[in-house]
Design a protein around this motif. Sequence first.
Motif, PDB file in Angstrom:
ATOM      1  N   PHE A   1       1.708  -3.436  -2.118  1.00 49.30           N
ATOM      2  CA  PHE A   1       2.668  -2.360  -2.349  1.00 49.30           C
ATOM      3  C   PHE A   1       2.750  -2.103  -3.849  1.00 49.30           C
ATOM      4  CE2 PHE A   1       3.676  -3.991   1.753  1.00 49.30           C
ATOM      5  CZ  PHE A   1       4.280  -2.961   2.475  1.00 49.30           C
ATOM      6  N   ALA A   2       3.008  -0.855  -4.215  1.00 53.11           N
ATOM      7  CA  ALA A   2       3.117  -0.506  -5.629  1.00 53.11           C
ATOM      8  C   ALA A   2       4.140   0.613  -5.795  1.00 53.11           C
ATOM      9  CB  ALA A   2       1.764  -0.068  -6.181  1.00 53.11           C
ATOM     10  N   ILE A   3       4.860   0.582  -6.914  1.00 50.70           N
ATOM     11  CA  ILE A   3       5.825   1.632  -7.233  1.00 50.70           C
ATOM     12  C   ILE A   3       5.087   2.761  -7.935  1.00 50.70           C
ATOM     13  CG2 ILE A   3       7.922   2.215  -8.499  1.00 50.70           C
ATOM     14  CD1 ILE A   3       8.778  -0.688  -8.265  1.00 50.70           C
ATOM     15  N   ALA A   4       5.247   3.962  -7.422  1.00 46.45           N
ATOM     16  CA  ALA A   4       4.606   5.118  -8.018  1.00 46.45           C
ATOM     17  C   ALA A   4       5.522   5.734  -9.066  1.00 46.45           C
ATOM     18  CB  ALA A   4       4.261   6.150  -6.945  1.00 46.45           C
ATOM     19  N   GLY A   5       4.972   6.174 -10.184  1.00 42.60           N
ATOM     20  CA  GLY A   5       5.767   6.838 -11.206  1.00 42.60           C
ATOM     21  C   GLY A   5       6.524   5.858 -12.080  1.00 42.60           C
ATOM     22  N   ALA A   6       7.448   6.405 -12.845  1.00 49.97           N
ATOM     23  CA  ALA A   6       8.237   5.611 -13.784  1.00 49.97           C
ATOM     24  C   ALA A   6       9.178   4.679 -13.029  1.00 49.97           C
ATOM     25  CB  ALA A   6       9.031   6.521 -14.708  1.00 49.97           C
TER      26      ALA A   6
ATOM     27  N   GLU B   1       9.695   5.800  -5.370  1.00 47.61           N
ATOM     28  CA  GLU B   1       8.600   6.098  -4.444  1.00 47.61           C
ATOM     29  C   GLU B   1       7.647   4.907  -4.430  1.00 47.61           C
ATOM     30  OE1 GLU B   1       4.923   9.254  -3.678  1.00 47.61           O
ATOM     31  OE2 GLU B   1       6.262   9.498  -5.416  1.00 47.61           O
ATOM     32  N   VAL B   2       7.442   4.344  -3.257  1.00 46.36           N
ATOM     33  CA  VAL B   2       6.590   3.173  -3.115  1.00 46.36           C
ATOM     34  C   VAL B   2       5.398   3.537  -2.254  1.00 46.36           C
ATOM     35  CG1 VAL B   2       6.435   0.810  -2.237  1.00 46.36           C
ATOM     36  CG2 VAL B   2       8.525   1.582  -3.389  1.00 46.36           C
ATOM     37  N   LEU B   3       4.231   3.125  -2.685  1.00 45.77           N
ATOM     38  CA  LEU B   3       2.998   3.368  -1.941  1.00 45.77           C
ATOM     39  C   LEU B   3       2.421   2.048  -1.451  1.00 45.77           C
ATOM     40  CD1 LEU B   3       1.286   5.909  -4.371  1.00 45.77           C
ATOM     41  CD2 LEU B   3       2.730   6.427  -2.400  1.00 45.77           C
ATOM     42  N   ARG B   4       1.804   2.082  -0.296  1.00 45.37           N
ATOM     43  CA  ARG B   4       1.112   0.900   0.210  1.00 45.37           C
ATOM     44  C   ARG B   4      -0.374   1.109  -0.036  1.00 45.37           C
ATOM     45  NH1 ARG B   4       1.845  -2.472   5.879  1.00 45.37           N
ATOM     46  NH2 ARG B   4       0.926  -4.374   4.985  1.00 45.37           N
ATOM     47  N   GLU B   5      -0.868   0.402  -1.035  1.00 38.33           N
ATOM     48  CA  GLU B   5      -2.261   0.581  -1.405  1.00 38.33           C
ATOM     49  C   GLU B   5      -2.737  -0.625  -2.203  1.00 38.33           C
ATOM     50  OE1 GLU B   5      -2.324   4.061  -3.823  1.00 38.33           O
ATOM     51  OE2 GLU B   5      -1.372   3.085  -5.534  1.00 38.33           O
ATOM     52  N   GLY B   6      -4.034  -0.741  -2.328  1.00 35.96           N
ATOM     53  CA  GLY B   6      -4.593  -1.818  -3.121  1.00 35.96           C
ATOM     54  C   GLY B   6      -4.329  -3.181  -2.512  1.00 35.96           C
ATOM     55  N   SER B   7      -4.204  -4.173  -3.355  1.00 36.18           N
ATOM     56  CA  SER B   7      -4.010  -5.557  -2.933  1.00 36.18           C
ATOM     57  C   SER B   7      -2.888  -6.175  -3.735  1.00 36.18           C
ATOM     58  CB  SER B   7      -5.311  -6.351  -3.145  1.00 36.18           C
ATOM     59  OG  SER B   7      -5.080  -7.743  -3.054  1.00 36.18           O
ATOM     60  N   TRP B   8      -2.198  -7.135  -3.110  1.00 34.69           N
ATOM     61  CA  TRP B   8      -1.190  -7.884  -3.855  1.00 34.69           C
ATOM     62  C   TRP B   8      -1.820  -8.550  -5.076  1.00 34.69           C
ATOM     63  CZ3 TRP B   8       3.623  -6.888  -3.378  1.00 34.69           C
ATOM     64  CH2 TRP B   8       4.247  -6.693  -2.139  1.00 34.69           C
TER      65      TRP B   8
END
Length: 387
Positions: free
Chosen positions: A238-243, A256-263
């Motif tokens: 999971f990653a936070i998108a934007g500032a 806004e949180v996106l589910r992408e990539g790897s921990w």
Amino acid sequence: MILHDLISFELLRVIWWALLGVLLIGFALTDGFDMGVGALLPFVGRTDVERRVAINTIGPVWEGNQVWFILGGGAIFAAWPPLYAVSFSGFYLAMFAVLAALILRPVGFKYRSKRDSAAWRNGWDWALFVGGAAPALLFGVAVGNVLLGVPFHLTEDLMPMYDGSFYGKFLGLLHPFAIVAGVVSLSMLVMHGAAWLTLKTEGPVQRRARTIGTYAGVIAAAAYALAGLWLAVGIDGFAIAGAVVTDGPSNPLHSEVLREGSWLNAYAVRPWIAVAPAMGFAGIAMAVRGLRAGREVSTLLWSKLAITGIIASVGLTMFPFILPSTVDPSSSLTVWDSSSSHLTLFVMLVMTAIFLPLILAYTAWVYKVLWGKVTEDDVTGHSESVY
């Protein structure tokens, strides 16, 4: 200037995130060997006296060790209310199973010696086994599910809604990755319990504990490596998108949180956190070496290092996420948007600064008083004062 403004809201959030980790690690370091001894009990003791020796190594301290568990639950309730609401409601069946297992421990200690019956005592020994092994396994399963993400969302008025089914509230948690995480936890604490018995006993109980603990350490290292590989190639992070607003109101829906990539992308951003898994693997390796060589104090210390590294690696890898959501990633709880107020965190920090050193001092004094080995003569010569 208002006193609590001396420490910024952002810093207080990080401090309480770290303190939550300290409390969880403290629980694993202390009550962890209690659970490990319980899981080992039917196997290291082949006679009633040998099992009483093992029980009496933890009998005087297990209640004090559970203080860390209570403190951890209290910290979640007071510092991270949304985390408490989601986890304690969504996982209540699993938590009930943990509490039921933990209740077996004091009942087993109390009633095991009430009857001079081999069948009676053997039954309570297996109850103590469940009281040690089941929580150790389920705590790891819970951590595995946190890394996978939890099916919940927040309504517009921030009411947490768990979207899992009744089935999902217990059996649905047994995802293969979560089971691997449970194996890491169980084997790690069995190794820790073996290190404790190596320090506190002698003779057959000590020898058997060393043998089983060695195998447990190897399993822990293998399962920990497998879990890391699985995170790298088979589980989205999971990653936070934007500032990122670090000192704003506690409203996860503002991010806004996106589910992408790897921990494990966290290790590219913060390479220094690799010290945690390194501590985990090094601690296991040295603890296993110590068990094989018959070392006592150093083995327990290496085991503690392993536990600290393994638990810390989870928190550092996930930061700033505390509880990610698979249903609505933007409902995920992070360090920056799911805490109590600035004033609440400050008051709690002041109380912690006063009382935590007292708890640590008292705990150190207790272990100093109880230092030494438990022998068969101790339990056979003072039957009325021991378990």
